[in-house]
Write a protein that holds these residues in place. Sequence first.
Motif, short mmCIF file in Angstrom:
data_model
loop_
_atom_site.label_atom_id
_atom_site.label_comp_id
_atom_site.label_asym_id
_atom_site.label_seq_id
_atom_site.Cartn_x
_atom_site.Cartn_y
_atom_site.Cartn_z
N VAL A 111 1.02 -1.31 -0.19
CA VAL A 111 0.10 -0.12 0.07
C VAL A 111 0.84 1.38 0.02
O VAL A 111 0.65 2.20 -0.77
N GLU A 112 2.02 1.40 0.78
CA GLU A 112 2.80 2.42 0.97
C GLU A 112 3.40 2.57 -0.28
O GLU A 112 3.64 3.88 -0.77
N ASP A 113 4.14 1.49 -1.09
CA ASP A 113 4.58 1.64 -2.32
C ASP A 113 3.79 2.47 -3.53
O ASP A 113 4.16 3.15 -4.25
N ALA A 114 2.44 1.68 -3.32
CA ALA A 114 1.41 2.17 -4.14
C ALA A 114 1.15 3.76 -4.08
O ALA A 114 1.20 4.21 -5.20
N LYS A 115 1.03 4.03 -2.89
CA LYS A 115 0.79 5.55 -2.62
C LYS A 115 2.02 6.59 -3.13
O LYS A 115 1.79 7.27 -3.66
N ALA A 116 3.19 5.92 -3.01
CA ALA A 116 4.30 6.72 -3.38
C ALA A 116 4.44 6.77 -4.86
O ALA A 116 4.91 8.06 -5.24
N SER A 117 4.16 5.77 -5.49
CA SER A 117 4.07 5.85 -7.17
C SER A 117 3.09 6.84 -7.38
O SER A 117 3.40 7.53 -8.43
N LEU A 118 1.91 6.90 -6.79
CA LEU A 118 0.92 7.94 -7.16
C LEU A 118 1.37 9.38 -7.17
O LEU A 118 1.33 9.99 -7.85
N VAL A 119 2.17 9.46 -5.80
CA VAL A 119 2.30 10.73 -5.48
C VAL A 119 3.41 11.37 -6.42
O VAL A 119 3.76 12.55 -6.79
N LEU A 120 3.98 10.41 -7.14
CA LEU A 120 5.32 10.84 -8.08
C LEU A 120 4.44 11.43 -9.15
O LEU A 120 5.27 12.29 -9.85
N ALA A 121 3.31 11.48 -9.43
CA ALA A 121 2.67 12.06 -10.63
C ALA A 121 2.29 13.54 -10.12
O ALA A 121 1.77 14.23 -11.25
N VAL A 122 2.58 14.04 -9.02
CA VAL A 122 2.23 15.43 -8.60
C VAL A 122 3.77 16.26 -8.75
O VAL A 122 4.63 15.67 -7.89
N ARG A 123 3.88 17.27 -9.42
CA ARG A 123 5.09 17.85 -9.42
C ARG A 123 5.21 18.67 -8.06
O ARG A 123 4.14 18.79 -7.47
N SER A 124 6.57 18.74 -7.72
CA SER A 124 6.90 19.32 -6.57
C SER A 124 7.91 20.46 -6.86
O SER A 124 8.98 20.16 -7.39
N GLY A 125 7.53 21.48 -6.59
CA GLY A 125 8.61 22.79 -6.80
C GLY A 125 8.86 22.78 -8.29
O GLY A 125 8.01 22.93 -9.11
N ARG A 126 9.94 22.60 -8.48
CA ARG A 126 10.56 22.85 -9.78
C ARG A 126 10.68 21.40 -10.46
O ARG A 126 10.86 20.98 -11.75
N ILE A 127 10.62 20.25 -9.92
CA ILE A 127 10.49 18.87 -10.29
C ILE A 127 9.42 18.59 -10.87
O ILE A 127 8.27 18.63 -10.41
N GLN A 128 9.49 18.26 -12.28
CA GLN A 128 8.08 17.75 -12.81
C GLN A 128 8.04 16.61 -12.52
O GLN A 128 8.69 15.28 -12.34
N GLY A 129 6.50 16.05 -12.11
CA GLY A 129 5.96 14.83 -11.84
C GLY A 129 6.12 14.00 -13.10
O GLY A 129 6.44 14.24 -14.19
N ILE A 130 6.20 12.47 -12.66
CA ILE A 130 5.97 11.60 -13.83
C ILE A 130 4.77 11.64 -14.47
O ILE A 130 3.56 12.25 -13.78
N PRO A 131 4.24 11.10 -15.51
CA PRO A 131 2.98 11.20 -16.26
C PRO A 131 1.98 10.38 -15.20
O PRO A 131 2.27 9.61 -14.75
#
Length: 137
Positions: free
Chosen positions: A30-50
């Motif tokens: 579950v925690e790994d799944a959540k982390a994968s989803l959060v990677l789709a949200v850009r943070s600051g200057r870092i563009q998120g994954i599609p």
Amino acid sequence: MPLFRRASHASVAPEFAETLRAFRVTLRHVEDAKASLVLAVRSGRIQGIPLASGLSAFEEGLRRAFDSMRAWRRPETDEHWRACEHALSDALQRARRLRLERSPETYEELIGEVGDLLDPLEAFSEASAGVRSFERG
């Protein structure tokens, strides 16, 4: 004498050691799944994954969690187990709906959608406390 001691299965009632280990496997998925989803949200200057990639990894992680659930079901965990099973089903259904029906157009919509996908998984926080109650204190 060490200042810190590692928690061990010796502090868990023997009949629940496997249940606790199995729950932790599910929780890790579950925690790994959540982390994968959060990677789709850009943070600051870092563009998120599609979003499609993050959503796919999220769904796959939740399926792995779902597949691992049976290993920690027992009468003592049944209430938490059922809540977590429902949470996984709900989150998977929400993810499918997002994948098939719409794509957020703005950053604010994306944040809202991600929050909606993660909300049901709060059941695992409550279950974690309940399952940990098997530890001897």
